[in-house]
Design an enzyme around this catalytic site. Structure first.
Site, short mmCIF file in Angstrom:
data_model
loop_
_atom_site.label_atom_id
_atom_site.label_comp_id
_atom_site.label_asym_id
_atom_site.label_seq_id
_atom_site.Cartn_x
_atom_site.Cartn_y
_atom_site.Cartn_z
N ALA A 16 30.87 102.53 108.80
CA ALA A 16 30.79 103.85 109.43
C ALA A 16 31.58 104.88 108.65
CB ALA A 16 31.29 103.77 110.87
N TYR A 17 32.80 104.52 108.27
CA TYR A 17 33.65 105.44 107.53
C TYR A 17 33.04 105.77 106.17
CZ TYR A 17 37.87 107.35 105.33
OH TYR A 17 38.77 108.16 104.69
N SER A 18 32.56 104.74 105.46
CA SER A 18 31.96 104.96 104.15
C SER A 18 30.69 105.81 104.26
CB SER A 18 31.62 103.63 103.49
OG SER A 18 32.79 102.90 103.19
N SER B 262 30.11 108.14 106.44
CA SER B 262 30.48 109.54 106.66
C SER B 262 30.96 110.19 105.37
CB SER B 262 31.57 109.64 107.75
OG SER B 262 32.83 109.18 107.31
N LYS B 263 31.67 109.43 104.55
CA LYS B 263 32.15 109.98 103.29
C LYS B 263 31.05 110.03 102.24
CE LYS B 263 36.50 110.85 104.18
NZ LYS B 263 37.08 112.20 104.01
#
Length: 249
Positions: free
Chosen positions: A156-158, A160-161
């Protein structure tokens, strides 16, 4: 409004701590007037006071970058106080790096939070920058080395980035006619207060060992790249994702 009409002006979101604060310090030291934005007004004021005490020009303001009205007000303040905007450093981001989970087990509420701050927030800040910045400036967004490393648990974090990276490269092409550069900085593990929070010594040692120099990066090292991209020496660098990670593997 400042008496020096030629002074360059920077807006730094997430500017009260970590990489954002170090970037604000460096930009002010290079002669820019800096609007330091933080979610908390008190922290923004403290950062601006420190910069001013060191001989720089700075103003602190509180704003939630996921709130459209707050972002508009931030740019209004920069323009009304200093007369224009030349550099935008969007260092504010959701602290999603600490929430590791597989895609199968992901709580979609976490995904929504990441989207709102990291993707929507970055888009809104960049949108105001594109509409208001003076020609010849620089927009600097933030990604992460985690996108390139494709580490399990960081889906999820990757994502978004990774969206920020794609968006940044497109914006660079859209702004080219105005001589405005747009780049993303992608730090590796960096010893910010937020990054260190909740990690034991063994975890930190393991992260440090991923870099050939066997240590974490420092906020000041990342800020040096930001200052380079914001200044004349870095103005031929455009439409890039700059990996600032010490060679992390």
């Amino acid at each position: 409004m400042t008496q020096d009409a030629q002074r360059r002006v920077a807006v730094v979101t997430g500017g009260s701590r970590g990489i954002g604060l170090e970037s604000a310090r460096l930009l002010a030291g290079n002669g820019l007037a800096v609007v330091v934005c933080s979610r908390h007004q008190g922290e923004a004021d403290a950062a601006a006071k420190e910069i001013t005490a060191a001989g720089g020009t700075a103003l602190g303001t509180g704003a939630d970058v996921s709130d459209e009205d707050a972002v508009v007000a931030l740019f209004d303040l920069a323009e009304s106080t200093y007369g224009g905007i030349d550099v935008v450093v969007h260092a504010a981001a959701h602290a999603g790096l600490g929430r590791t989970t597989t895609v199968a087990e992901l709580d979609l509420a976490v995904l929504d939070e990441l989207y709102r701050t990291n993707i929507r927030g970055t888009f809104m800040v960049a949108q105001q920058a594109a509409r208001r910045m003076r020609d010849g400036g620089a927009i600097i967004t933030f990604s992460t080395a985690v996108v390139q490393l494709a580490m399990p648990g960081y889906g999820a974090y990757s994502a978004s980035k990774g969206a920020i990276e794609a968006f940044t490269l497109i914006l660079a092409r859209e702004m080219g006619g105005r001589d405005i550069t747009v780049n993303a900085v992608a730090p590796g593990p960096t010893a910010t207060e937020l990054f260190l929070e909740g990690k034991d010594d063994a975890t930190l040692a393991g992260l440090a060992a991923r870099a050939p120099m066997n240590r974490l990066g420092t906020p000041a090292e990342i800020a040096e790249v930001v200052a380079f991209l914001a200044g004349p020496a870095g103005h031929w660098v455009n439409g890039q994702v700059i990996q600032v990670n010490g060679g992390v593997l």
